[in-house]
Design an enzyme around this catalytic site. Sequence first.
Site, short mmCIF file in Angstrom:
data_model
loop_
_atom_site.label_atom_id
_atom_site.label_comp_id
_atom_site.label_asym_id
_atom_site.label_seq_id
_atom_site.Cartn_x
_atom_site.Cartn_y
_atom_site.Cartn_z
N GLU A 18 0.82 -1.21 0.00
CA GLU A 18 0.00 0.00 0.00
C GLU A 18 0.86 1.27 0.00
O GLU A 18 0.34 2.37 -0.18
CB GLU A 18 -0.92 0.01 1.23
CG GLU A 18 -1.88 -1.17 1.27
CD GLU A 18 -2.55 -1.33 2.64
OE1 GLU A 18 -3.65 -1.90 2.66
OE2 GLU A 18 -1.98 -0.91 3.67
N ASP A 48 -11.53 -6.69 -1.81
CA ASP A 48 -12.29 -7.94 -1.69
C ASP A 48 -13.69 -7.60 -1.21
O ASP A 48 -13.97 -6.47 -0.82
CB ASP A 48 -11.58 -8.88 -0.70
CG ASP A 48 -11.46 -8.25 0.67
OD1 ASP A 48 -12.42 -8.33 1.44
OD2 ASP A 48 -10.40 -7.64 0.96
N1 SAH Z 1 -2.04 -12.09 5.42
C1 SAH Z 1 -2.09 -10.67 5.17
C2 SAH Z 1 -2.91 -10.05 6.28
C3 SAH Z 1 -3.50 -8.76 5.90
S1 SAH Z 1 -4.81 -8.33 6.94
C4 SAH Z 1 -0.71 -10.12 5.09
O1 SAH Z 1 0.14 -10.57 5.85
O2 SAH Z 1 -0.43 -9.27 4.24
C5 SAH Z 1 -5.73 -7.34 5.85
C6 SAH Z 1 -5.30 -5.92 5.72
O3 SAH Z 1 -6.04 -5.29 4.69
C7 SAH Z 1 -5.56 -5.07 6.96
O4 SAH Z 1 -4.56 -4.08 7.09
C8 SAH Z 1 -6.96 -4.46 6.71
O5 SAH Z 1 -7.03 -3.12 7.07
C9 SAH Z 1 -7.19 -4.61 5.19
N2 SAH Z 1 -8.34 -5.42 4.77
C10 SAH Z 1 -8.57 -5.76 3.47
N3 SAH Z 1 -9.66 -6.53 3.35
C11 SAH Z 1 -10.15 -6.72 4.60
C12 SAH Z 1 -11.26 -7.47 5.12
N4 SAH Z 1 -12.05 -8.18 4.33
N5 SAH Z 1 -11.46 -7.45 6.47
C13 SAH Z 1 -10.63 -6.75 7.27
N6 SAH Z 1 -9.57 -6.03 6.84
C14 SAH Z 1 -9.31 -6.01 5.51
#
Ligand code: SAH
Length: 228
Positions: free
Chosen positions: A12, A196
């Site tokens: 990001e 998503d």
């Molecule tokens: N396994 C991933 C975890 C990312 S968590 C990694 O290590 O890169 C998801 C991140 O994107 C968080 O910072 C959140 O703010 C955002 N995000 C995107 N889609 C989301 C969803 N469906 N629910 C919650 N947060 C989401």
Amino acid sequence: MRLGIISALAEEQHGLIEALQSPYKLVHGMREYTGGKLWEIDAVCVLSRIGKVAAAMTASILVEKFGVTHIVFTGVAGSGDKNVKVGDIVVAEELVQHDFDASPLFPQFEIPLTGLSRFATDTALTQRLATAAAQTTRVHRGLIASGDQFIGKLTQIQGLKAAFPDLLAVEMEGAAVAQVCFELGIPFAIIRTISDNANDNAAVDFMHFIKTVASRYAYEVIENFCKA
Ligand code: SAH
């Protein structure tokens, strides 16, 4: 103005660090803060890491240690409405911590001692960000909900939508930044590109999206925002 730019994930923030002129770096509390001039604006960029505590700590340090006067959070989020599609941008007008519940002592979602369950973003910064984002993709403005959960089940997002009918997006940091900025009196804005649909396909869609479009969007929007 000294602008703090927070992202949760490296994807990001992609390109912004390279765009900083005369950059300086400082590592503090397991985060790397990079300052410099970003299209003529005095800026400090940092990765918050994931979740509300991580974001709250980062926002506080940006203000207290780096002297930022304004904060923008740029990242990705799950959709919270059928009209908000993957690739669209949501600019927050209000943020709520959807997992906060001190009832029956306080109403559900209310942050104790603030009297608020929703924190409003700064009108001028939000307008400038929405205008910048509209040059890149379709923009929606309204409510974003944050919590320490990746929303990746249809029943979860349906539950949140029932609790907040005006919900546009779900993520894990925005409302924490909002509370810190409210308490410190710092104008802030939050922008999220939808990665998503926060349903049963969310994890797969999210991984694909951050590898493909997330970085380009964040960069373009911040560039247009700074140049405006
Ligand atoms: N396994 C991933 C975890 C990312 S968590 C990694 O290590 O890169 C998801 C991140 O994107 C968080 O910072 C959140 O703010 C955002 N995000 C995107 N889609 C989301 C969803 N469906 N629910 C919650 N947060 C989401």
